[in-house]
Design a protein around this motif. Sequence first.
Motif, short mmCIF file in Angstrom:
data_model
loop_
_atom_site.label_atom_id
_atom_site.label_comp_id
_atom_site.label_asym_id
_atom_site.label_seq_id
_atom_site.Cartn_x
_atom_site.Cartn_y
_atom_site.Cartn_z
N VAL A 124 0.82 -1.22 0.00
CA VAL A 124 0.00 0.00 0.00
C VAL A 124 0.85 1.27 0.00
CG1 VAL A 124 -1.96 -1.13 1.09
CG2 VAL A 124 -0.19 -0.08 2.54
N HIS A 126 1.70 3.03 -2.34
CA HIS A 126 1.20 4.02 -3.30
C HIS A 126 0.01 4.81 -2.77
CE1 HIS A 126 -1.41 0.54 -3.76
NE2 HIS A 126 -2.27 1.27 -4.46
N THR A 127 -0.45 4.48 -1.58
CA THR A 127 -1.57 5.19 -0.97
C THR A 127 -1.09 5.95 0.26
OG1 THR A 127 -2.26 3.49 0.64
CG2 THR A 127 -3.00 3.22 -1.65
N GLY A 128 -1.98 6.70 0.87
CA GLY A 128 -1.63 7.43 2.09
C GLY A 128 -2.04 6.72 3.36
N VAL A 129 -2.50 5.48 3.25
CA VAL A 129 -3.01 4.77 4.43
C VAL A 129 -1.88 4.35 5.36
CG1 VAL A 129 -2.90 2.38 3.57
CG2 VAL A 129 -4.77 3.07 5.08
N ARG A 226 -16.04 3.68 0.74
CA ARG A 226 -15.96 4.89 -0.08
C ARG A 226 -17.03 5.91 0.33
NH1 ARG A 226 -14.19 0.98 -4.11
NH2 ARG A 226 -16.35 0.41 -4.57
N ILE A 250 -5.25 -4.11 -0.66
CA ILE A 250 -5.07 -3.00 -1.58
C ILE A 250 -6.39 -2.29 -1.92
CG2 ILE A 250 -4.32 -2.34 -3.90
CD1 ILE A 250 -2.12 -4.46 -3.66
N ALA A 253 -7.33 -0.10 1.00
CA ALA A 253 -6.46 1.08 1.11
C ALA A 253 -6.83 2.14 0.10
CB ALA A 253 -5.01 0.66 0.94
N GLU A 254 -7.25 1.72 -1.07
CA GLU A 254 -7.55 2.67 -2.15
C GLU A 254 -8.90 3.36 -2.00
OE1 GLU A 254 -6.95 0.23 -5.60
OE2 GLU A 254 -4.78 0.62 -5.65
N THR A 255 -9.67 3.01 -0.97
CA THR A 255 -10.94 3.72 -0.72
C THR A 255 -10.71 5.10 -0.12
OG1 THR A 255 -11.21 2.79 1.52
CG2 THR A 255 -12.17 1.54 -0.33
N GLY A 256 -9.53 5.33 0.44
CA GLY A 256 -9.23 6.64 1.02
C GLY A 256 -9.31 6.69 2.53
N ASP A 258 -8.05 6.41 6.43
CA ASP A 258 -6.79 6.86 7.02
C ASP A 258 -5.95 5.69 7.54
OD1 ASP A 258 -7.23 9.91 7.07
OD2 ASP A 258 -9.05 9.12 8.04
#
Length: 279
Positions: A124, A126-129, A226, A250, A253-256, A258
Amino acid sequence: MNFTERLRQSRIETVALSLREDIGDGDITARLIPAQKQTTGQVITREQAVIAGREWVNEVFRQVDSSVCLEWLVQDGEPVRPYQVLFRMEGTARSLLTAERAALNWLQTLSGVATNCAGYAAKVAHTGVRLLDTRKTLPGLRLAQKYAVTCGGCHNHRIGLWDAFLIKENHISACGSIADAVGEARRIAPGRPVEVETESLAELEQALSAGADIIMLDEFSLSDLRASVKMNKGRAKLEASGDINADTLIPVAETGVDFISIGALTKNVRAVDLSMRLG
């Protein structure tokens, strides 16, 4: 008492326990070797790993024989390759052999946690999680495992029941409502983080209205995760939870959200294969 001091005290106590269970009233096999015979040795890893646990190894040798000299060639949090030398040692053969198993047990276990966490974190990146551990730790080893989690690039949730509120279904039922539970938490321990576990979008709205700092979204579908991020609008931190593993991580994590809390970071761990060689 801060985490660093708690960790130091825990390390001394748990290392002493590990030595008592291994050595008992004396290492009879080590007595085959002349007491003053000096030797050297080194510890290698037989596989790729992320290292954690240097201070536990140091503490083992300190308690067994403080005259043993260790030279570390790697840092905690450092990735290593198969057959890489992790540290060298020098001292009496008796002391090195007596300390061997306890030292390797600590290093292989904590490195196993760090390696496991590094694998999750990489998925993850590539995400901000932020990936969080849980209280699903080996009994007596919680602080050590939580330290290892950070060596692997993940993060700590609350340490125990004392340092933050996590208001779950049964707490809500006993208090009467989410609002009542959050209000009571603010009254009895102002300043402590207040997290509420929710199981629906309706409960999420209640937790937001009550002013929770963190809201756990337990077993939410991807579409509801989401929707939660949109509903939240930055008012609280959102934490996805509920049987999330390496295969499902993944998309969550890509739902946004924290945070994602994952019990497997500490409870589903395989020890790293290490070996000590003398001479």
